[in-house]
Design a protein around this motif. Structure first.
Motif, short mmCIF file in Angstrom:
data_model
loop_
_atom_site.label_atom_id
_atom_site.label_comp_id
_atom_site.label_asym_id
_atom_site.label_seq_id
_atom_site.Cartn_x
_atom_site.Cartn_y
_atom_site.Cartn_z
N ILE A 30 -5.05 -4.28 -3.99
CA ILE A 30 -3.96 -3.42 -4.18
C ILE A 30 -2.66 -4.50 -3.99
O ILE A 30 -2.02 -4.59 -4.81
N GLN A 31 -2.85 -5.37 -2.90
CA GLN A 31 -1.85 -6.67 -2.82
C GLN A 31 -1.84 -7.55 -3.90
O GLN A 31 -0.41 -7.50 -4.60
N GLY A 69 0.82 -1.25 -0.08
CA GLY A 69 0.02 -0.09 0.08
C GLY A 69 0.64 1.28 -0.19
O GLY A 69 0.35 2.29 -0.11
N ASN A 70 2.26 0.95 0.39
CA ASN A 70 3.16 2.25 0.37
C ASN A 70 3.81 2.43 -0.76
O ASN A 70 4.82 3.31 -0.70
N VAL A 90 -3.79 -3.82 4.23
CA VAL A 90 -3.89 -3.35 2.83
C VAL A 90 -4.91 -4.03 2.00
O VAL A 90 -5.20 -5.40 2.07
N ASP A 91 -5.55 -3.09 1.50
CA ASP A 91 -6.80 -3.85 0.45
C ASP A 91 -6.32 -5.08 -0.73
O ASP A 91 -5.11 -4.85 -1.11
#
Ligand code: NI
Length: 261
Positions: free
Chosen positions: A106-107, A67-68, A102-103
């Motif tokens: 996204i992963q 997520g980053n 984290v969604d």
């Protein structure tokens, strides 16, 4: 013996890294692979591989860090890959366990991109999978035509026998860590690690520590380090009813074959 997954690139080793490396060597751990979880820690893993002759680096974005990522992350990762002692992409994957917020979309996106980068650059992948078996298998099946032979390894194996069987069928190696010495089931799991070790053929097992975490018994609770990978190998030998030398020889060969080291 090889420690195929640890994080000596973390601050916990800042003050005594030379001693940690020395102890590993004395115990017969000839090769150490440091693994990135973010671009920042991947860069440190690469620096260590340049400083220590027996160290290699695996670079990548962990599902917790997916997520980053910034806009340039794919390009930055591809630059890191070109460094001589980078031998794989990891730890990449999916983590749906409660502590990861984290969604999943996204992963998955970051995982898929890294699979593409890895196989495009002829690098094996090192997979982190936690409570995400179905999605991991779905994604890997989609990329099967891009697979190297062998395609990579699952780091810190956990899950059930059905999942393990599918992973082996796909051609992956399987990593076991110090937590195989723990009694009982891990949180959220229904199959013991001992059963997974028993089921996995020795010629598909790779030893690792995940240091600083997953310290084997009787040192559980203190910081883990590569020299303790010997304890995991002894535990594998005991579970399988074979000698330590057999485990040492075969798992070393497995890691050297997969990562071409
Ligand atoms: Ni790890």
């Amino acid at each position: 013996m090889v420690d195929a997954h640890c994080h000596l690139n973390y601050p916990k080793y800042e003050n005594d890294l030379d001693e940690v490396v020395k102890r590993a060597k004395e115990k017969g751990v000839g090769k150490i692979i440091n693994v990135g979880t973010s671009l920042e820690y991947s860069k440190i893993a690469v620096e260590l591989s340049e400083k220590y002759e027996n160290m290699y680096a695996i670079v990548g974005i962990h599902p917790h860090d997916s997520g980053n990522v910034n806009g340039n992350w794919e390009k930055d990762l591809e630059t890191l890959i070109k460094t001589p002692k980078v031998i794989g992409i990891g730890e990449i994957g999916l983590d749906y366990f409660a502590h990861n917020d984290v969604d999943s979309k996204i992963q998955k996106g970051v995982f898929e991109k890294q699979i593409e980068i890895a196989f495009k650059n002829k690098m094996p992948i090192q997979i982190h999978s936690r409570k995400a078996a179905d999605d991991i298998l779905d994604i890997l099946s989609n990329y099967k035509s891009y697979f190297l032979n062998p395609p990579g390894m699952f780091h810190c194996m956990a899950g059930n026998l059905e999942y393990l069987k599918k992973i082996l069928d796909l051609g992956f190696y399987v990593g076991f860590d110090g937590n195989i010495t723990y009694k009982g089931l891990a949180p959220g799991e229904d199959t013991s690690l001992e059963e997974l070790v028993k089921y996995t053929p020795l010629d598909r097992i790779i030893t690792e520590t995940d240091a600083p975490w997953l310290t084997p018994e009787p040192y559980r609770g203190s910081r883990n380090e590569p020299s303790y990978v010997i304890i995991t190998a002894e535990s594998i030998a005991k579970i399988k009813g074979i000698t330590f030398d057999e485990v040492n020889n075969t798992t070393t060969k497995n890691a050297e074959t997969l990562f071409n080291i």
